[in-house]
Write a protein that holds these residues in place. Structure first.
Motif, mmCIF file in Angstrom:
data_model
loop_
_atom_site.group_PDB
_atom_site.id
_atom_site.type_symbol
_atom_site.label_atom_id
_atom_site.label_comp_id
_atom_site.label_asym_id
_atom_site.label_seq_id
_atom_site.Cartn_x
_atom_site.Cartn_y
_atom_site.Cartn_z
ATOM 1 N N HIS A 16 0.824 -1.202 0.000
ATOM 2 C CA HIS A 16 0.000 0.000 0.000
ATOM 3 C C HIS A 16 0.866 1.263 0.000
ATOM 4 O O HIS A 16 1.937 1.306 0.613
ATOM 5 C CB HIS A 16 -0.947 0.005 1.202
ATOM 6 N N LEU B 81 -10.357 -3.081 0.689
ATOM 7 C CA LEU B 81 -9.658 -2.557 -0.477
ATOM 8 C C LEU B 81 -9.343 -3.707 -1.438
ATOM 9 O O LEU B 81 -9.402 -4.882 -1.051
ATOM 10 C CB LEU B 81 -8.374 -1.854 -0.049
ATOM 11 N N TYR C 46 2.681 -3.713 -6.729
ATOM 12 C CA TYR C 46 2.710 -2.374 -6.136
ATOM 13 C C TYR C 46 4.022 -1.641 -6.417
ATOM 14 O O TYR C 46 4.163 -0.471 -6.049
ATOM 15 C CB TYR C 46 2.503 -2.459 -4.626
ATOM 16 N N HIS D 45 -1.857 1.381 -7.404
ATOM 17 C CA HIS D 45 -2.067 2.266 -6.251
ATOM 18 C C HIS D 45 -3.293 3.150 -6.450
ATOM 19 O O HIS D 45 -4.063 3.380 -5.506
ATOM 20 C CB HIS D 45 -0.826 3.121 -6.014
ATOM 21 N N SER E 101 0.767 -9.393 2.092
ATOM 22 C CA SER E 101 1.171 -8.874 3.403
ATOM 23 C C SER E 101 2.105 -9.868 4.091
ATOM 24 O O SER E 101 1.916 -11.085 3.998
ATOM 25 C CB SER E 101 -0.050 -8.618 4.280
ATOM 26 N N ASP F 84 2.570 -9.182 -3.634
ATOM 27 C CA ASP F 84 2.369 -7.725 -3.705
ATOM 28 C C ASP F 84 3.342 -7.065 -4.687
ATOM 29 O O ASP F 84 3.513 -5.847 -4.675
ATOM 30 C CB ASP F 84 2.529 -7.083 -2.316
ATOM 31 N N SER G 186 -6.353 1.135 -5.789
ATOM 32 C CA SER G 186 -6.492 0.805 -4.374
ATOM 33 C C SER G 186 -6.976 1.996 -3.566
ATOM 34 O O SER G 186 -7.927 1.892 -2.782
ATOM 35 C CB SER G 186 -5.148 0.316 -3.830
ATOM 36 N N PHE G 187 -6.325 3.159 -3.756
ATOM 37 C CA PHE G 187 -6.705 4.327 -2.965
ATOM 38 C C PHE G 187 -8.019 4.932 -3.431
ATOM 39 O O PHE G 187 -8.733 5.549 -2.640
ATOM 40 C CB PHE G 187 -5.582 5.359 -2.962
ATOM 41 N N THR H 31 -3.600 -7.374 2.347
ATOM 42 C CA THR H 31 -3.295 -7.472 0.922
ATOM 43 C C THR H 31 -2.875 -8.924 0.680
ATOM 44 O O THR H 31 -2.533 -9.651 1.627
ATOM 45 C CB THR H 31 -2.147 -6.540 0.493
#
Length: 225
Positions: free
Chosen positions: A67, A182, A98, A107, A155, A95, A110-111, A152
């Motif tokens: 993230h 998310l 990202y 990103h 993670s 991940d 996601s945001f 995620t």
């Protein structure tokens, strides 16, 4: 010697420590020593200044997940120490999207789901590709990697077993866990990751991605489900 910097608008915990992973005072050295940066999420000047004050260079830059609030300062930190050596930029393989080419779209998507796409646009810099993709059970520097999906897909936690220290990212906070609404989040998967953490040695101190320190013992005492 674990150093803490609170960075960014979402108050992310960035952790800095020597690659030796000693939690005691460091002897004075004239040449910069290898260091570790965990989750350089924002405020690159503060992270760079702390590294220099500690006489460390970022040998390892380790990301608990992808993230944006955990990686945004990565390009500037790398640039500031170009003459010291090439850092190992490590993230769990799930991940990988990202970082590197195509990261902006990941990103932004996601945001945008969290109503914060403008935050990404305001601070965006092209992200470097990872130099190492991690898997469960790997070692990197002094750490053992724990794959802890749910917040995620990739993670991860980073465990110092002998020192009984865990950097948990957004999988486990003090009395809380990371959100799962998310893209890539999954509450049922996160529950399994939490079960795994709560089965660890109760003496482990937890250094989370947000908020104050906690311990496995303290979190074992909660009624989670």
């Amino acid at each position: 010697m674990i150093n803490h910097i609170l960075v960014g608008a979402i108050a992310t915990n960035c952790w800095i420590l020597p690659a030796s992973a000693s939690n005691g005072p460091e002897p004075e050295k004239t040449e910069p020593q290898a260091g570790i940066v965990i989750d350089p999420g924002a405020d690159a000047p503060a992270i760079i200044a702390r590294l220099r004050r500690l006489n460390l260079w970022p040998r390892y830059i380790i990301l608990t997940h992808g993230h944006f609030d955990h990686i945004a300062a990565l390009p500037d930190v790398i640039k500031a120490f170009e003459g010291s050596g090439s850092p190992e930029i490590a993230i769990h393989r799930d991940d990988e999207n990202y970082l590197g080419p195509g990261a902006y779209e990941t990103h932004h998507r996601s945001f945008a789901a969290a109503g914060g796409a403008d935050y990404v646009d305001e601070f965006w810099q092209d992200q470097p590709a990872p130099t190492r993709l991690l898997a469960d059970g790997d070692t990197i520097g002094p750490f053992t990697v724990l794959h802890l999906p749910g917040h995620t897909p990739g993670s991860a936690g980073f465990l110092l077993e002998r020192e009984k220290i865990l950097f948990s990212g957004d999988t486990l906070f003090k009395a809380g866990v990371g959100r799962t609404d998310l893209p890539g989040g999954d509450w049922q998967v996160l529950q399994k990751s939490l079960d795994r953490l709560l089965a660890l040695d109760r003496a482990i101190t937890v250094y989370p991605g947000h908020g104050p320190l906690t311990s496995i013992e303290e979190e074992q005492a909660r009624d989670w489900f």
